[in-house]
Design a protein around this motif. Structure first.
Motif, PDB file in Angstrom:
ATOM      1  N   VAL A 209       4.640   2.003  -7.965  1.00  0.00           N
ATOM      2  CA  VAL A 209       3.640   3.063  -7.837  1.00  0.00           C
ATOM      3  C   VAL A 209       2.467   2.586  -6.974  1.00  0.00           C
ATOM      4  O   VAL A 209       1.967   3.327  -6.111  1.00  0.00           O
ATOM      5  CB  VAL A 209       3.140   3.517  -9.227  1.00  0.00           C
ATOM      6  N   THR A 210       2.039   1.354  -7.182  1.00  0.00           N
ATOM      7  CA  THR A 210       0.931   0.805  -6.396  1.00  0.00           C
ATOM      8  C   THR A 210       1.280   0.782  -4.910  1.00  0.00           C
ATOM      9  O   THR A 210       0.455   1.164  -4.059  1.00  0.00           O
ATOM     10  CB  THR A 210       0.580  -0.621  -6.876  1.00  0.00           C
ATOM     11  N   ASN A 211       2.490   0.361  -4.569  1.00  0.00           N
ATOM     12  CA  ASN A 211       2.894   0.311  -3.158  1.00  0.00           C
ATOM     13  C   ASN A 211       2.940   1.707  -2.534  1.00  0.00           C
ATOM     14  O   ASN A 211       2.585   1.879  -1.360  1.00  0.00           O
ATOM     15  CB  ASN A 211       4.250  -0.382  -3.022  1.00  0.00           C
ATOM     16  N   ILE A 212       3.419   2.691  -3.326  1.00  0.00           N
ATOM     17  CA  ILE A 212       3.425   4.078  -2.829  1.00  0.00           C
ATOM     18  C   ILE A 212       1.997   4.520  -2.524  1.00  0.00           C
ATOM     19  O   ILE A 212       1.705   5.114  -1.462  1.00  0.00           O
ATOM     20  CB  ILE A 212       4.046   5.019  -3.884  1.00  0.00           C
ATOM     21  N   ARG A 213       1.087   4.218  -3.431  1.00  0.00           N
ATOM     22  CA  ARG A 213      -0.311   4.630  -3.263  1.00  0.00           C
ATOM     23  C   ARG A 213      -0.971   3.903  -2.073  1.00  0.00           C
ATOM     24  O   ARG A 213      -1.728   4.506  -1.296  1.00  0.00           O
ATOM     25  CB  ARG A 213      -1.085   4.364  -4.551  1.00  0.00           C
ATOM     26  N   ILE A 214      -0.696   2.613  -1.947  1.00  0.00           N
ATOM     27  CA  ILE A 214      -1.301   1.839  -0.846  1.00  0.00           C
ATOM     28  C   ILE A 214      -0.799   2.354   0.503  1.00  0.00           C
ATOM     29  O   ILE A 214      -1.569   2.488   1.478  1.00  0.00           O
ATOM     30  CB  ILE A 214      -1.009   0.334  -1.004  1.00  0.00           C
ATOM     31  N   ASP A 215       0.509   2.640   0.591  1.00  0.00           N
ATOM     32  CA  ASP A 215       1.061   3.167   1.845  1.00  0.00           C
ATOM     33  C   ASP A 215       0.407   4.504   2.205  1.00  0.00           C
ATOM     34  O   ASP A 215       0.098   4.769   3.385  1.00  0.00           O
ATOM     35  CB  ASP A 215       2.577   3.347   1.727  1.00  0.00           C
ATOM     36  N   LYS A 216       0.223   5.351   1.189  1.00  0.00           N
ATOM     37  CA  LYS A 216      -0.428   6.641   1.451  1.00  0.00           C
ATOM     38  C   LYS A 216      -1.893   6.434   1.841  1.00  0.00           C
ATOM     39  O   LYS A 216      -2.415   7.133   2.738  1.00  0.00           O
ATOM     40  CB  LYS A 216      -0.338   7.511   0.198  1.00  0.00           C
TER      41      LYS A 216
ATOM     42  N   PRO B 287     -10.413  -1.497   2.164  1.00  0.00           N
ATOM     43  CA  PRO B 287     -10.122  -0.233   2.859  1.00  0.00           C
ATOM     44  C   PRO B 287     -11.032  -0.024   4.076  1.00  0.00           C
ATOM     45  O   PRO B 287     -10.572   0.451   5.127  1.00  0.00           O
ATOM     46  CB  PRO B 287     -10.367   0.822   1.782  1.00  0.00           C
ATOM     47  N   THR B 288     -12.320  -0.355   3.934  1.00  0.00           N
ATOM     48  CA  THR B 288     -13.267  -0.187   5.049  1.00  0.00           C
ATOM     49  C   THR B 288     -12.858  -1.063   6.232  1.00  0.00           C
ATOM     50  O   THR B 288     -12.851  -0.626   7.384  1.00  0.00           O
ATOM     51  CB  THR B 288     -14.694  -0.540   4.589  1.00  0.00           C
TER      52      THR B 288
ATOM     53  N   SER C 160     -10.527  -0.330  -4.197  1.00  0.00           N
ATOM     54  CA  SER C 160     -10.846  -1.308  -3.156  1.00  0.00           C
ATOM     55  C   SER C 160     -10.244  -2.672  -3.474  1.00  0.00           C
ATOM     56  O   SER C 160      -9.669  -3.334  -2.604  1.00  0.00           O
ATOM     57  CB  SER C 160     -12.362  -1.423  -3.009  1.00  0.00           C
ATOM     58  N   ARG C 161     -10.363  -3.098  -4.761  1.00  0.00           N
ATOM     59  CA  ARG C 161      -9.795  -4.403  -5.160  1.00  0.00           C
ATOM     60  C   ARG C 161      -8.271  -4.400  -5.027  1.00  0.00           C
ATOM     61  O   ARG C 161      -7.663  -5.375  -4.558  1.00  0.00           O
ATOM     62  CB  ARG C 161     -10.204  -4.732  -6.595  1.00  0.00           C
ATOM     63  N   SER C 162      -7.636  -3.318  -5.459  1.00  0.00           N
ATOM     64  CA  SER C 162      -6.173  -3.226  -5.387  1.00  0.00           C
ATOM     65  C   SER C 162      -5.704  -3.225  -3.935  1.00  0.00           C
ATOM     66  O   SER C 162      -4.706  -3.878  -3.588  1.00  0.00           O
ATOM     67  CB  SER C 162      -5.704  -1.948  -6.091  1.00  0.00           C
ATOM     68  N   PHE C 163      -6.422  -2.510  -3.088  1.00  0.00           N
ATOM     69  CA  PHE C 163      -6.058  -2.446  -1.669  1.00  0.00           C
ATOM     70  C   PHE C 163      -6.149  -3.826  -1.028  1.00  0.00           C
ATOM     71  O   PHE C 163      -5.224  -4.261  -0.307  1.00  0.00           O
ATOM     72  CB  PHE C 163      -6.980  -1.454  -0.947  1.00  0.00           C
ATOM     73  N   LYS C 164      -7.236  -4.527  -1.291  1.00  0.00           N
ATOM     74  CA  LYS C 164      -7.410  -5.853  -0.692  1.00  0.00           C
ATOM     75  C   LYS C 164      -6.365  -6.835  -1.205  1.00  0.00           C
ATOM     76  O   LYS C 164      -5.850  -7.666  -0.440  1.00  0.00           O
ATOM     77  CB  LYS C 164      -8.813  -6.378  -0.985  1.00  0.00           C
ATOM     78  N   LYS C 165      -6.041  -6.719  -2.482  1.00  0.00           N
ATOM     79  CA  LYS C 165      -5.036  -7.627  -3.075  1.00  0.00           C
ATOM     80  C   LYS C 165      -3.685  -7.440  -2.398  1.00  0.00           C
ATOM     81  O   LYS C 165      -2.946  -8.407  -2.166  1.00  0.00           O
ATOM     82  CB  LYS C 165      -4.916  -7.356  -4.577  1.00  0.00           C
ATOM     83  N   ASN C 166      -3.346  -6.192  -2.053  1.00  0.00           N
ATOM     84  CA  ASN C 166      -2.026  -5.907  -1.489  1.00  0.00           C
ATOM     85  C   ASN C 166      -1.991  -5.979   0.030  1.00  0.00           C
ATOM     86  O   ASN C 166      -0.954  -6.301   0.624  1.00  0.00           O
ATOM     87  CB  ASN C 166      -1.566  -4.510  -1.932  1.00  0.00           C
TER      88      ASN C 166
END
Length: 534
Positions: free
Chosen positions: A478-485, A524-525, A513-519
């Motif tokens: 689910v996290t990967n789906i969200r990050i790709d979107k 995001p910015t 923001s933390r989840s995005f940077k981790k993956n």
């Protein structure tokens, strides 16, 4: 507390030793003494010393012979040997008795006596601690073993086991045999015809007497005892062979009859015992059913299945073990093993019955139809009535055994493959449905329970097959789906960070923001700025 025995014919030596012991060890020791070899032996039998301080030269039976006698009746005693200086070497040579810790010459030195006693006491403490630990382990085993035994019987009777499970149980319980038979112990208020009255009430009473019943069974048979189920107890008795000869059977029945009488007298409960045939461990369910059927078909207190027309007997050298093995492998979808067993069984048919082509054809059809029945039943296949209309013409048109063999093995392989493919197909279908559901709903708070409910699978099992099928656990996927979107949306400057966060199912921008940077490795910015610059 230590029991110390002094053996010397000189009173002054006895008094000196008692003084040293009392001064050094106080009330920790109980001291007794004797002055002749015979009296020392008699004292040792009654006193049972932990430590014996022995003089070699004593009236009558000498110290060496006395020690040998004492050792025969007390294997735990530790000896401290005293000897005059001129006989010291003789004493060390002559004594072949275990447990001699120290040799001390006369006249004795107080420090040597004390050191020898302390050493002996240390060893006694170690042995007592080991004994205490051994008893503790035994006590724990007395609690654990019945649970393990019940687990084995439960798994065997309900066939909820794998081969390695049975091997593990055999190792833990010390079962070395590959065969066994089942005993069904049934209780009631009284016997009426072939059944026992008041099964419910008597089962409660048998539960209260379970330990007595279990102990009685253990005394009569080297057996594994299950728990009380209704008014019955299932018992497994390992044995060396899959066949029991007449004399063994008669002896077993007489032993069971004696056990029934003893338990009734002891517990005031009526019992009947049914005994199934000897079989391989994986067939104990069949043996137990035979034991129960033996009781249904008779009115005696004990019945053995081999005395009754139960089940099916096989003439000559018919390889029933191969038949059972083959269908077990088909049921599990073990293609390679099933093919090997099918080849072996066909070779037996062709070698033992070379002129019985019609019988071979019929047996092939019988096996294939049953293998396919298992495929329908175990593999989740959809049964269709008219899919096998060509089987009979095909097999009747074959005149060579090699044709029959190839057809037979091929159909067995197909049945196994259908079981495996249907299982895989069902799992793949569930995973695809789950993926579609996630893709349609990832923009909101989505849980494993919700997705598993959408595909009608329990959360635990869904989690397992999802990980097996995708290589990712649910959260990761689910996290990967969200990050790709999120990456896609970050390329559009019209959307703010807060809007993107909400659109992909995150309620907390900081967490997003933390989840995005981790993956991804950047915030995001930073990701948006990098795309803009590019």
């Amino acid at each position: 507390m230590y029991k110390i025995m002094l053996a010397d014919d000189e009173g002054i030596v006895i008094d000196s030793l008692k003084f040293i012991i009392e001064k050094e060890f106080g009330g920790d020791c109980v001291v007794e003494f004797a002055k002749t070899g015979r009296s020392v032996i008699e004292l040792a039998e009654n006193f049972r010393p932990d430590i014996a301080i022995m003089d070699i030269q004593m009236p009558g039976i000498n110290g060496i012979e006395a020690m040998k006698e004492i050792r025969q009746n007390n294997s735990n005693v530790f000896f401290i040997v005293m000897s005059a200086y001129d006989k010291f070497d003789y004493a060390k040579e002559a004594i072949e008795v275990g447990g001699v810790l120290e040799y001390i010459t006369k006249p004795m030195e107080r420090t040597k006596i004390v050191a020898a006693l302390k050493n002996a006491m240390k060893m006694i403490d170690q042995k007592r601690e080991k004994r205490s630990n051994d008893l503790l382990i035994k006590e724990k085993l007395e609690t654990v073993v019945p649970i393990i035994e019940s687990g084995l019987i439960y798994n065997i009777l309900l066939q909820e086991h794998f081969e390695e499970d049975i091997e593990n149980y055999k190792t833990i319980l010390g079962i070395n045999q590959d065969y066994a038979y089942m005993i069904a112990v049934v209780c009631g208020d009284e016997q009426q015809g072939n059944h026992m009255t008041n099964a419910v009430g008597s089962s409660i009473r048998m539960q209260k007497h379970y330990q007595e019943v279990r102990q009685s069974l253990k005394e009569y048979f080297d057996c594994i005892v299950g728990t009380v189920m209704s008014n019955k107890i299932a018992v497994l008795v390992p044995c060396e062979s899959g066949r029991m000869d007449y004399n063994e059977r008669i002896e077993l029945i007489e032993k069971a009859r004696e056990l029934v009488r003893r338990m009734r007298k002891k517990m005031d409960i009526s019992f009947r015992i049914g005994i199934g045939g000897s079989k391989e461990l994986r067939d104990m369910g069949e043996s137990y059913r035979e034991a129960l059927n033996a009781l249904i078909m008779t009115t005696g207190s004990v019945a053995h299945a081999d005395d009754l027309p139960l089940g099916c007997s096989y003439a000559g050298d018919y390889p029933i073990h191969l038949e059972k093995k083959l269908f077990s492998e088909v049921e599990k979808g073990e293609i390679n093993n099933a093919i090997a067993t099918a080849n072996e069984f066909f070779s037996w048919m062709a070698d033992a019955n070379p002129d019985s082509l019609m019988e071979i054809r019929l047996k092939i059809l019988e096996f294939i139809l049953w293998a396919e029945h298992l495929a329908y039943e175990k593999g989740g296949m959809t049964y269709q009535f008219n899919t096998r209309s060509d089987y009979l013409p095909e097999i009747m048109g074959m005149t060579e055994t090699y044709q029959m063999k190839n057809w037979f093995v091929s159909k067995i392989s197909d049945a196994c493959q259908n079981i495996l493919s249907k299982r895989t197909e069902k799992s793949d279908s569930i995973i695809e449905m789950a993926k579609d559901y996630i893709k349609s709903n990832f923009s909101r708070d989505l849980s494993l329970d919700e997705v598993s409910r959408s595909v009608n699978i329990s959360p635990y099992y869904f989690s397992k097959i999802f990980k097996d099928g995708t290589g990712e656990n649910f959260i990761e996927y689910v996290t990967n789906i969200r990050i790709d979107k999120a990456k896609e949306l970050l390329g559009n400057p019209e959307y703010s960070m807060k809007e993107i966060c909400s659109m992909i199912g995150y309620s907390d921008p900081n967490y997003f923001s933390r989840s995005f940077k981790k993956n991804v490795g950047v915030t995001p910015t930073e990701y948006r700025e990098g795309r803009t610059m590019a």
